[in-house]
Design an enzyme around this catalytic site. Sequence first.
Site, PDB file in Angstrom:
ATOM      1  CD  GLU A 285     -12.752 -26.027 -42.576  1.00 31.76           C
ATOM      2  OE1 GLU A 285     -11.650 -25.513 -43.058  1.00 31.76           O
ATOM      3  OE2 GLU A 285     -13.834 -25.409 -42.755  1.00 31.76           O
ATOM      4  CB  CYS A 319      -4.347 -28.606 -40.859  1.00 31.30           C
ATOM      5  SG  CYS A 319      -5.194 -27.259 -39.760  1.00 31.30           S
TER       6      CYS A 319
HETATM    7  P1  NAD Z   1      -8.718 -38.431 -39.384  1.00 34.51           P
HETATM    8  O1  NAD Z   1      -9.276 -37.887 -40.685  1.00 34.51           O
HETATM    9  O2  NAD Z   1      -7.910 -39.675 -39.356  1.00 34.51           O
HETATM   10  O3  NAD Z   1      -9.788 -38.483 -38.477  1.00 34.51           O
HETATM   11  C1  NAD Z   1     -10.681 -37.258 -37.974  1.00 34.51           C
HETATM   12  C2  NAD Z   1     -11.833 -37.829 -37.603  1.00 34.51           C
HETATM   13  O4  NAD Z   1     -12.708 -38.560 -38.482  1.00 34.51           O
HETATM   14  C3  NAD Z   1     -11.681 -38.555 -36.234  1.00 34.51           C
HETATM   15  O5  NAD Z   1     -12.613 -38.182 -35.313  1.00 34.51           O
HETATM   16  C4  NAD Z   1     -11.852 -40.161 -36.988  1.00 34.51           C
HETATM   17  O6  NAD Z   1     -12.567 -41.018 -35.890  1.00 34.51           O
HETATM   18  C5  NAD Z   1     -12.934 -40.031 -37.813  1.00 34.51           C
HETATM   19  N1  NAD Z   1     -13.252 -40.768 -38.992  1.00 34.51           N
HETATM   20  C6  NAD Z   1     -12.043 -41.694 -39.350  1.00 34.51           C
HETATM   21  N2  NAD Z   1     -12.664 -42.444 -40.444  1.00 34.51           N
HETATM   22  C7  NAD Z   1     -13.971 -41.961 -40.366  1.00 34.51           C
HETATM   23  C8  NAD Z   1     -15.125 -42.544 -41.326  1.00 34.51           C
HETATM   24  N3  NAD Z   1     -14.843 -43.316 -42.331  1.00 34.51           N
HETATM   25  N4  NAD Z   1     -16.315 -41.815 -41.307  1.00 34.51           N
HETATM   26  C9  NAD Z   1     -16.325 -40.867 -40.273  1.00 34.51           C
HETATM   27  N5  NAD Z   1     -15.527 -40.331 -39.507  1.00 34.51           N
HETATM   28  C10 NAD Z   1     -14.316 -41.022 -39.665  1.00 34.51           C
HETATM   29  O7  NAD Z   1      -7.832 -37.147 -38.951  1.00 34.51           O
HETATM   30  P2  NAD Z   1      -6.808 -36.824 -37.687  1.00 34.51           P
HETATM   31  O8  NAD Z   1      -5.540 -37.832 -37.817  1.00 34.51           O
HETATM   32  O9  NAD Z   1      -7.520 -37.178 -36.454  1.00 34.51           O
HETATM   33  O10 NAD Z   1      -6.369 -35.454 -38.003  1.00 34.51           O
HETATM   34  C11 NAD Z   1      -5.352 -35.135 -38.702  1.00 34.51           C
HETATM   35  C12 NAD Z   1      -5.974 -34.514 -40.059  1.00 34.51           C
HETATM   36  O11 NAD Z   1      -6.474 -33.217 -39.671  1.00 34.51           O
HETATM   37  C13 NAD Z   1      -4.814 -33.694 -41.075  1.00 34.51           C
HETATM   38  O12 NAD Z   1      -4.869 -34.188 -42.291  1.00 34.51           O
HETATM   39  C14 NAD Z   1      -4.905 -32.388 -40.807  1.00 34.51           C
HETATM   40  O13 NAD Z   1      -4.305 -31.702 -41.574  1.00 34.51           O
HETATM   41  C15 NAD Z   1      -6.397 -32.275 -40.555  1.00 34.51           C
HETATM   42  N6  NAD Z   1      -6.856 -30.959 -39.952  1.00 34.51           N
HETATM   43  C16 NAD Z   1      -7.292 -29.984 -40.478  1.00 34.51           C
HETATM   44  C17 NAD Z   1      -7.534 -28.901 -39.821  1.00 34.51           C
HETATM   45  C18 NAD Z   1      -8.179 -27.742 -40.877  1.00 34.51           C
HETATM   46  O14 NAD Z   1      -8.783 -26.707 -40.032  1.00 34.51           O
HETATM   47  N7  NAD Z   1      -8.174 -27.563 -42.092  1.00 34.51           N
HETATM   48  C19 NAD Z   1      -7.425 -28.822 -38.707  1.00 34.51           C
HETATM   49  C20 NAD Z   1      -6.761 -29.951 -38.010  1.00 34.51           C
HETATM   50  C21 NAD Z   1      -6.530 -30.806 -38.627  1.00 34.51           C
END
Ligand code: NAD
Length: 529
Positions: A285, A319
């Site tokens: 997501e 999001c």
């Molecule tokens: P992010 O992608 O930076 O991090 C999300 C998770 O991924 C964290 O736990 C992080 O440690 C991990 N991560 C980072 N690099 C990684 C890698 N290389 N491999 C595996 N895992 C890795 O996102 P964020 O800043 O935590 O959250 C904000 C984003 O999430 C926004 O883009 C928002 O729109 C999205 N979001 C989407 C939904 C939805 O339901 N569509 C809901 C909430 C947030």
Amino acid sequence: MGSEFRNEPLTDFAREENRAAMRSALDHVRAEFGRTYPIVIDNRPQPVRKGLPRENPSRTSEPLGNVAMADVEQANQAVASCLRAFDGWRDTSVEERAGLLRRTAEQFRKRRFELSAWIVYECGKPWREADADVAEAIDFCEYYAREMLKLDAPQHRDVLGEDNRYFYEPRGVAVVIAPWNFPLAILTGMTAAALVAGNTVVIKPAEQSGIIGAKLMECLQVAGLPPGVANFLPGDGEEIGPTLVQHPDVALIAFTGSLKVALAINEQASKTPGGQNFVKKVIAEMGGKNAVIVDTDADLDEAVKGVADSAFGYGGQKCSAGSRAIVLDGIYDQFLARLVEATKSLAVKPADDPGCSLGPVIDAEARSRILKYIERGKSEARLAHQTDLGALMDQGHYIPPTIFADVPENATIAQEEIFGPVLSVIRAKDLDDALRIANGTKYALTGGCYSRSPSHLEQVKRRFRVGNLYINRKCTGALVDRQPFGGFKLSGIGSKAGGPDYLLQFVLPRTITENQMRRGFAPETGTGE
Ligand code: NAD
């Protein structure tokens, strides 16, 4: 079961007893600042090799505690523990697995104000939104427990002499990788779905919400989590993420977060290393660049409030946030003037202040990224409003609510997800033009429209192509079961959290056909076989 699913009610902070309970929880939690939260594998805390200090984004001088950061060796240990626990958990009845979720929801209810207080402190969420986060986590547990019990009834297609059974079983070891912006709800939702379906789970919270992740683990343990069925693995996503995603024993990755990380995970998971005898499943997501269309005949009171709530609720860090207002020419100037006035009245304060409408953004990195977008916006459009925050700016990671007007539809600030309190107002000639602009991004998550014209609303319902479309209301705040949530295009894979199809992604279907005719008879002879 039986009766309809009911969403957990939100706390009514207009009642003095609830305000008092929240104030006391904030005090109680404050007294717990400074603790260390370890990795938990096989239900045992692991020695802390490396820690990440957590600070309050509302008051950066205030330390909250330390969260252990897993290294690659510990990531491998967590997966190995999940693999050991898998057969037993798969063969545990769905009733028992659902029971674990229900008891976890009970823990959330018991600790509701305390968990909300942690969300206020660690993620800078105002009271009401923190409370809604806990309510949603309860909903996910209760809802997926019910849905799994429904899925557990096997489909029989028996004919004379032949029994046919179609049923589901879990995929294996799941890795749950969550964002920080719904620090309890999303982490719980993905974990609960994976667990109740019979998978064992490595829980990897975001770096920015590790303490709340630890609280989920505490609740699961008190609820009776068997060792290894879920392991708590806080850590740096960039460091341990690739190990977890590419591990040959990991069958499923449930991810919520940014587009960039989702695509990297998808690519890594598509490789099938030697020793991995299955193809990995990825559930992802991602982000959005959501638009709210304001029609010429919209009820302006409603539209102004709805757009401001969608854009600035939790500082635009959802999001689902409405970060583009697409306003029809006939009403544009009037709408903009009123929107600016409404935005001026939003109280930007530390999140633990009950009068806070919006607090800080999550961390220094987010703040500097958002400030760069604001600078970019000044060269792309007209700055229509920016709240003056004065000395508050130095206390924490604050960003003033900012509105850009006359934004060209293809400007960077109108196309990229900013994830902060920055709204682009775009002028459209007519509804056709508005719909074209609204659909003109790589995302398709949420959208909204304010209009009083039935024929316009019909067109919007048909042509505004997003996962969750909201008519004459704000475009955030989806509820489990009532508004199953998720997007498509580059917003997600299309299935919806809190909806009837979600659990199907966590299971594998099997069919068993049994020939009943031969039972009790001697082997056939003379058939030539
Ligand atoms: P992010 O992608 O930076 O991090 C999300 C998770 O991924 C964290 O736990 C992080 O440690 C991990 N991560 C980072 N690099 C990684 C890698 N290389 N491999 C595996 N895992 C890795 O996102 P964020 O800043 O935590 O959250 C904000 C984003 O999430 C926004 O883009 C928002 O729109 C999205 N979001 C989407 C939904 C939805 O339901 N569509 C809901 C909430 C947030």
